[in-house]
Design an enzyme around this catalytic site. Structure first.
Site, short mmCIF file in Angstrom:
data_model
loop_
_atom_site.label_atom_id
_atom_site.label_comp_id
_atom_site.label_asym_id
_atom_site.label_seq_id
_atom_site.Cartn_x
_atom_site.Cartn_y
_atom_site.Cartn_z
N HIS A 470 0.84 -1.20 0.00
CA HIS A 470 0.00 0.00 0.00
C HIS A 470 0.88 1.26 0.00
O HIS A 470 0.74 2.14 -0.86
CB HIS A 470 -0.91 -0.03 1.23
CG HIS A 470 -1.80 1.17 1.36
ND1 HIS A 470 -3.15 1.12 1.08
CD2 HIS A 470 -1.56 2.45 1.73
CE1 HIS A 470 -3.67 2.31 1.27
NE2 HIS A 470 -2.73 3.14 1.67
N GLU A 471 1.78 1.33 0.95
CA GLU A 471 2.60 2.55 1.05
C GLU A 471 3.51 2.69 -0.16
O GLU A 471 3.78 3.80 -0.63
CB GLU A 471 3.41 2.55 2.35
CG GLU A 471 2.57 2.55 3.63
CD GLU A 471 1.48 3.61 3.65
OE1 GLU A 471 1.64 4.68 3.02
OE2 GLU A 471 0.43 3.39 4.29
N HIS A 474 1.69 4.52 -2.85
CA HIS A 474 1.75 5.98 -2.68
C HIS A 474 3.11 6.50 -3.14
O HIS A 474 3.22 7.54 -3.79
CB HIS A 474 1.58 6.37 -1.21
CG HIS A 474 0.18 6.28 -0.69
ND1 HIS A 474 -0.88 6.90 -1.30
CD2 HIS A 474 -0.34 5.68 0.42
CE1 HIS A 474 -1.99 6.67 -0.60
NE2 HIS A 474 -1.69 5.93 0.44
N HIS A 477 3.39 6.81 -6.86
CA HIS A 477 2.65 7.99 -7.31
C HIS A 477 3.52 9.25 -7.18
O HIS A 477 3.57 10.09 -8.07
CB HIS A 477 1.39 8.12 -6.45
CG HIS A 477 0.25 8.85 -7.10
ND1 HIS A 477 -0.93 9.09 -6.44
CD2 HIS A 477 0.11 9.39 -8.32
CE1 HIS A 477 -1.75 9.74 -7.25
NE2 HIS A 477 -1.15 9.93 -8.40
ZN ZN Z 1 -2.93 5.18 1.93
#
Ligand code: ZN
Length: 681
Positions: A470-471, A474, A477
């Site tokens: 998940h991290e 990010h 991105h």
């Molecule tokens: Zn998040």
């Protein structure tokens, strides 16, 4: 005077922050210097009389603000991951100065007028156009249109809010680290796996004690709640955790966030009214993908309605299992995770302990990099000799197919004292032009995963693998952006309720054969996750999916209604609202001492105020986006490249819905999320 770079390492603007030399005493002089510089430079820029252009106004102003961001990012980061009294004092001393500066900038009428003039000029560059439009919106949201008294009040609110939000967070951190529980008898830890025992042993040794020391660091808390057979111990720890920073529990009143919460909500509401909105939720939606409060509530209530019947069945099954097999007649809150883990073991013949040996840290990290190599053609490699703030931290750089450097990141994986809980990505350096060059983006990726013990690599639970992915999403991105306007690069300028798309998308590769072959390997034999175990893991994906969804909805509804319905709430009203929300969507009512809201840093201290619903909202996007990979093959390179070019690289340079459409060829279909959660009609 510590103005010059040779005296103050925070003012060295080349390369990565020199973490080995940054000291708390450098913080205030560096911030003062860079703020003074920014003010002087802004005044000079506005004095230009021969017409404003992007190149003579926006670009140099962005460069100036980047210097400020580059000084503040390592400070903010150290405050979160290596919190001590000195860094905390320096951080808090700077907050009002930063808040004053940002308000001053947002309310600067000459600058606003200059941007208005820029907006009137024709530009063929849609990115610059959006940057200017966003800036005009943000001037208004900073109160540029208010009269003198209104502007002054707005500035005071911003300063006070920054201070209260910081206090909220510090209270939670102190309360988390302010509770420990010594254990002297081995049998009290019955049920706990070797890693959790090892962590408790190591904590005792650090404290100079015999036996074990339980702490509220998440891996320890989680292990006790899911596996400790001693019900009284589970209750004790549940109470300590759910009463952190409140008026209840073992440290009642010591770090109580009650009045802080009242003040934060009251100030946010006053700010919203000052800007002409009915409430803070409406103000928050001014910059979101969803525009109307009713849309948010409708979305959440609709999901709740779909999840409730399935969740009721999940609870009934759990209750009868707990009664028949575990002898737990009344299922209490501190039994839920424990009974659920046992039921999962019984139903799927799978347990966290069984999976953990297949997820040793080095294999998972290497596998994560291989997944993004397959998807996006990226090469990720560690860079030795980079200065870091803790010996557990590694710095990596990211190169693309063409061998071109795209960015870098610090990976700080493990739970430790003085580190804020949870997992997050934060910006260290943002992509932007610098001279004839491009300044490459750098991210901080921070988790609180189970640490390695005595020469053995850390072994992750599957949930921890999900968190890491998940991290990293990010991080991608932020790092892969091709946008050269810093206000729209990476996650900047992305609507907050779309920002979880890349992160939640990444989680999907933790469930697929092709990618699990890359990220799993037994710690002793290297063998990837066996077929039967994989099949059972996949079957267990929807286990308690409805209950999990209701929990997210509970947090989202509480957050949104709090910022919509309550203007000047007392702490009792805040608690009553939480109770009311729970009455409608919680099937196992928590005990009356539960003070969840007092530790809800996402909304009281972080950026999710009136925005917690974003997780669910963006999951509609991520589930549907992953559908494209399912159709083409989960590691399909051309689908990966489409996502890379249409979403990751675009950052905030266009509306999130446009990026989604460009990738998927149509609008998002909410059915994908329902299918993924097993709730499709
Ligand atoms: Zn998040």
């Amino acid at each position: 005077m510590a103005g010059a770079a040779e005296e103050n390492p925070l003012l060295a603007f080349d390369g990565l922050p020199p973490f080995d030399r940054i000291r708390p005493e450098h913080v205030e002089p560096a911030i003062d210097a860079v703020l003074a510089d920014a003010r002087a430079s802004l005044a000079r820029l506005l004095e230009q009389s021969d017409g404003y252009t992007w190149d003579n106004l926006v670009a140099p102003l962005d460069a100036q603000l980047d210097r400020l961001a580059r000084v503040w990012a390592p400070v903010r980061h150290l405050h979160a991951v290596a919190s001590g009294e000195a860094i905390r004092a320096a951080y808090n001393a700077c907050l009002p100065r930063l808040s004053r500066f940002h308000t001053e900038l947002g309310q600067n009428r000459a600058l606003f007028a200059a941007y208005q003039r820029l907006a009137e000029q024709a530009t063929s560059d849609p990115v610059r156009r959006k940057a200017i439009d966003d800036a005009l919106r943000d001037f208004r949201l900073s109160g540029v249109d208010l009269d003198d008294a209104g502007r002054a009040r707005f500035a005071a609110i911003e300063t006070e809010l920054a201070e209260y939000q910081s206090r909220f967070e510090e209270n939670v951190l102190d309360a988390t680290h302010g509770w420990t529980r010594p254990v002297l008898r081995d049998d009290e830890l019955s049920g706990l796996g070797p890693e959790a025992r090892g962590m408790a042993r190591a904590a005792a040794q650090r404290a100079g004690r015999d036996g074990w020391l339980l702490t509220l660091q998440f891996p320890v808390y989680h292990a006790v709640m899911t596996s400790a057979d001693d019900r009284a111990l589970r209750r004790e720890m549940y109470e300590a955790w759910t009463t952190r920073a409140s008026d209840r529990g073992p440290n009642a009143g010591r770090w109580d966030n009650g009045s802080t919460m009242e003040r934060i909500v009251t100030l946010r509401q006053e700010k919203a009214r000052l800007l002409g909105y009915d409430h803070y939720a409406e103000l928050a939606l001014a910059t979101r993908m969803v525009h109307r409060p009713e849309q948010v509530l409708g979305f959440l209530n609709d999901l709740a309605g779909r999840a409730l019947p399935a969740a009721r069945a999940e609870v009934e099954e759990l209750k009868s299992f707990a009664a028949e097999r575990l002898g737990l007649d009344a299922l209490e809150s501190w039994d839920v995770a424990y009974a659920a883990e046992k039921l999962k073991q019984a139903r799927f013949s799978i347990s966290e302990q069984m999976l953990k040996p297949y997820f040793p840290a080095p294999r998972v990290i290497d596998g994560l990099f291989r997944v993004v190599e397959r998807l996006y053609g990226l090469r990720v490699e560690p860079v030795p000799d980079v200065q870091v703030w803790h010996s557990d931290v590694t710095y990596y750089r990211v190169l693309d197919t063409a061998g071109e450097a795209r960015g870098g990141f610090y990976l700080d994986l493990y739970a430790r004292p003085d580190k804020r809980g949870g997992a997050w990505m934060d910006e260290c350096i943002t992509r932007m032009p610098r001279g004839n060059d491009i300044q490459l983006p750098v991210a901080f990726l921070t988790c609180n995963l189970s640490p390695p013990l005595e020469g053995r690599p850390a072994l992750f639970t599957h949930d921890e693998v999900l968190t890491l992915f998940h991290e990293f999403g990010h991080g991608l991105h932020h790092m892969l952006t091709r946008v050269d306007v810093p206000s729209l690069a990476g996650i900047n300028g992305v609507e907050w309720d779309a920002v979880e798309l890349p992160s939640q998308l990444m989680e999907n590769w933790c469930w697929e054969r092709e990618s699990l072959d890359l990220i799993s390997g037994h710690v002793d034999t290297g063998e990837p996750l066996p077929d039967d175990l994989l099949a059972r893991l996949r079957e267990s994906r929807r286990f308690h999916a409805a209950l999990g969804m209701l929990r997210q909805i509970e947090f989202s509804l509480f957050d949104f209604r709090l910022h919509m319905e309550m203007q000047e709430p007392g702490i009792r009203e805040i608690q009553s609202l939480l109770d009311e929300v729970r009455d409608s969507v919680t099937l196992i009512p928590p005990p009356s001492f539960n003070r969840f809201a007092h530790g809800f840093t996402h909304i009281f201290a972080g950026g999710y105020a009136a925005g917690y619903y974003s997780y669910k909202w963006a999951e509609v996007l991520s589930a549907d986006a992953f559908g494209a990979f399912e159709q083409a093959g989960v590691l399909d390179r051309s689908t990966g490249e489409a996502f890379l070019h249409e979403v990751l690289e675009r950052g905030g340079s266009r509306a999130a819905i446009e990026s989604f459409r460009a990738f998927r060829g149509r609008d998002p279909d909410p059915a994908a999320l329902l299918r993924q959660a097993g709730l499709a009609a």
